[in-house]
Write a protein that holds these residues in place. Structure first.
Motif, PDB file in Angstrom:
ATOM      1  N   TYR A  28     -67.160  65.713  19.488  1.00 47.68           N
ATOM      2  CA  TYR A  28     -66.032  66.552  19.877  1.00 47.68           C
ATOM      3  C   TYR A  28     -66.474  67.906  20.431  1.00 47.68           C
ATOM      4  O   TYR A  28     -65.640  68.784  20.664  1.00 47.68           O
ATOM      5  CB  TYR A  28     -65.107  66.768  18.673  1.00 47.68           C
ATOM      6  N   CYS A 129     -58.510  65.280  16.289  1.00 47.89           N
ATOM      7  CA  CYS A 129     -58.704  65.641  17.694  1.00 47.89           C
ATOM      8  C   CYS A 129     -57.658  64.905  18.524  1.00 47.89           C
ATOM      9  O   CYS A 129     -57.618  63.669  18.515  1.00 47.89           O
ATOM     10  CB  CYS A 129     -60.097  65.239  18.158  1.00 47.89           C
ATOM     11  N   VAL A 219     -60.061  71.298  27.284  1.00 51.70           N
ATOM     12  CA  VAL A 219     -59.649  71.412  25.892  1.00 51.70           C
ATOM     13  C   VAL A 219     -58.859  72.702  25.717  1.00 51.70           C
ATOM     14  O   VAL A 219     -59.040  73.668  26.466  1.00 51.70           O
ATOM     15  CB  VAL A 219     -60.845  71.399  24.917  1.00 51.70           C
ATOM     16  N   GLU A 221     -58.357  75.444  22.994  1.00 49.27           N
ATOM     17  CA  GLU A 221     -58.906  75.927  21.726  1.00 49.27           C
ATOM     18  C   GLU A 221     -59.399  77.354  21.912  1.00 49.27           C
ATOM     19  O   GLU A 221     -60.315  77.584  22.724  1.00 49.27           O
ATOM     20  CB  GLU A 221     -60.055  75.017  21.284  1.00 49.27           C
ATOM     21  N   GLY A 255     -58.715  66.994  26.000  1.00 46.80           N
ATOM     22  CA  GLY A 255     -59.141  66.727  24.636  1.00 46.80           C
ATOM     23  C   GLY A 255     -59.924  65.439  24.488  1.00 46.80           C
ATOM     24  O   GLY A 255     -59.971  64.624  25.383  1.00 46.80           O
ATOM     25  N   PRO A 256     -60.483  65.249  23.215  1.00 45.50           N
ATOM     26  CA  PRO A 256     -60.558  66.289  22.200  1.00 45.50           C
ATOM     27  C   PRO A 256     -61.474  67.423  22.642  1.00 45.50           C
ATOM     28  O   PRO A 256     -62.177  67.252  23.616  1.00 45.50           O
ATOM     29  CB  PRO A 256     -61.138  65.530  20.988  1.00 45.50           C
ATOM     30  N   PRO A 257     -61.474  68.564  21.951  1.00 47.21           N
ATOM     31  CA  PRO A 257     -60.858  68.832  20.676  1.00 47.21           C
ATOM     32  C   PRO A 257     -59.694  69.807  20.741  1.00 47.21           C
ATOM     33  O   PRO A 257     -59.892  70.993  20.556  1.00 47.21           O
ATOM     34  CB  PRO A 257     -61.990  69.438  19.871  1.00 47.21           C
ATOM     35  N   LEU A 259     -57.864  70.750  18.337  1.00 45.27           N
ATOM     36  CA  LEU A 259     -58.039  70.493  16.910  1.00 45.27           C
ATOM     37  C   LEU A 259     -56.788  70.887  16.142  1.00 45.27           C
ATOM     38  O   LEU A 259     -56.382  72.041  16.131  1.00 45.27           O
ATOM     39  CB  LEU A 259     -59.236  71.272  16.379  1.00 45.27           C
TER      40      LEU A 259
END
Length: 447
Positions: A28, A129, A219, A221, A255-257, A259
């Motif tokens: 990930y 994820c 992603v 994040e 994705g992932p992540p 999260l």
């Protein structure tokens, strides 16, 4: 193949090359995820020792110790044997318990952890994820009157974006200076780091996106919203806007992540239509005993046979590089094998902690520590300390000297052992089928 050692959080580009090559099918770690962690740890230049394994220009594995008490690692699934090297290196470097987060899409890492007997924390998984294709995206939801989604336009926005993170997560780690540094680190692009501005033009929510052009994945994040602005749909709207930015850049998948904490670890983040679980992340814990120093010169097989002239019995020792090992005492009618953990708290000092004992009879004509029959394994807990010296020793006067380890306090009734093969595997333990090395995780840690 070469191993490179770094005192701090360096080698980012080399680590990202492995992440880009294997994401998202094996693990990930995304290139943006690594930049995020790098910028968080850059203040402590000597606090995050990193090792990297490469062949030519190709990165095959890396491991980084993060404070407090975390090992980050990634291993090319085409070279699963390097997982043991990464874990062994961490064992020689760390000085306390460690947590290791591994995704279910990394079976080669899980196998290495189980092979070494490291315990999986029972109250996981800790993260899910989530991923989805970047086709047929939903429209960006309408925001409440006066709220807008935009990029960060000036220094005040950069400070506001950092403050929004601190407010959302209750953490002081993202300062204005750190966020500004992150904005200058590849692959950051402001087009994927969007904020929600309130009617008074203050930053009240955000979604930080990272995009990898090489594999067409993005992603999200982190994502955060001020507590007093939640339940207004701000996070959902800004996340959807970032997905559209990925798609506009030619992205194929998100994705992932992304999260999302599981119910045991915290409240879930914004739900995005058509997001599907891509992997779960579980945590493995390694207690402090095995993170003590080990003497690499002891690793391998040792036998007392060359020094046992006229004796009807002999002993063998085996030391694995991860702090586990076994001893065997045998004669024509009996065989006893003890599984132990080992460490060297000081030069020339060996501590053994016996964990399992199996007794039985040796195999007919085996001439070594191999069972013909055995009793059930018994769990034990006994620590002994032995002073030792490594060097040449002659089995008898006039005989050629052998590389040997000599103990002041006997180990398995013997004081001297001759060096055998240095390469060693857990499968060579005569008890490995009775007490698999994955069973080691059932052993309570040292208090």
């Amino acid at each position: 193949m070469r191993r490179h050692e770094y005192p701090g959080p360096m080698a980012l580009c080399a680590m990202q090359s492995l992440a880009s090559r294997t994401f998202p099918t094996a693990g990930y770690r995304h290139i943006g995820d690594l930049t995020w962690n790098q910028c968080l740890s850059a203040d402590g230049a000597d606090e995050c020792p990193t090792a990297l394994w490469s062949q030519g220009e190709c990165t095959l594995a890396w491991g980084r110790l993060e404070t407090p008490g975390t090992l980050m690692l990634q291993v090319d699934p085409g070279h699963p044997e390097l997982a043991d090297e990464v874990l062994a290196r961490a064992g020689r470097t760390a000085r306390g318990p460690l947590g290791i987060d591994v995704a279910e899409t990394e079976p080669h890492l899980i196998a290495a952890l189980e092979r070494r007997g490291y315990p999986r924390t029972p109250d996981g998984p800790f993260m899910a994820c989530l991923g989805r294709a970047l086709t047929d995206l939903p429209d960006i939801p309408r925001l409440p009157d006066g709220y807008t989604i935009r990029t960060q336009n000036d220094d005040a926005d950069v400070a506001g974006r950092a403050a929004a993170h601190r407010a959302a997560f209750g953490s002081p780690r993202i300062t204005t200076e750190r966020h500004a540094r992150m904005r200058n680190t590849w692959p950051y692009r402001s087009a994927y780091d969007l904020v929600v501005a309130s009617p008074s033009d203050d930053v009240v929510a955000y979604c930080q996106g990272w995009y990898d052009e090489a594999n067409g994945t993005g992603v999200c994040e982190p994502v955060g919203t001020y507590r007093d602005r939640r339940r207004l749909g701000l996070a959902r709207a800004v996340c959807t806007a970032v997905l559209h930015a990925f798609a506009d850049a030619g992205g194929r998948r998100q994705g992932p992540p992304a999260l999302t904490p599981t119910p045991r670890s915290g409240p879930a983040g914004p739900r995005l239509t058509a997001a599907r679980p891509a992997a779960t992340i579980c945590r493995w814990m390694i207690d402090g005993w095995m993170w003590m120093d080990v003497d690499d010169a002891l690793i391998g097989h040792w036998s007392s046979t060359p020094f046992d002239h006229g004796a009807m019995e002999a002993s063998e020792l085996a030391f694995l590089g991860d702090g586990w090992g076994w001893s065997a005492w045998f004669h024509v009618y009996a065989l006893c094998v003890t599984r132990f953990r080992w460490r060297c708290p000081a030069p020339g000092v060996l501590e053994l902690r016996a964990k399992w004992t199996v007794e039985g009879t040796p195999g007919e004509g085996s001439g070594s520590a191999a069972f013909g029959s055995m009793e059930p394994a018994r769990q034990v807990d006994e620590v002994t300390r032995h002073h030792y010296d490594l060097g040449p020793a002659a089995p008898m006067p006039g005989a050629e000297a052998l590389t040997a380890v000599s103990f002041v306090e006997a180990v398995e009734f013997c004081h001297q052992y001759a060096r055998g093969p240095k390469e060693i595997r857990p499968e060579e333990d005569p008890t490995h089928l009775v007490v698999p090395y994955a069973t080691n995780r059932a052993v309570a840690p040292l208090p």
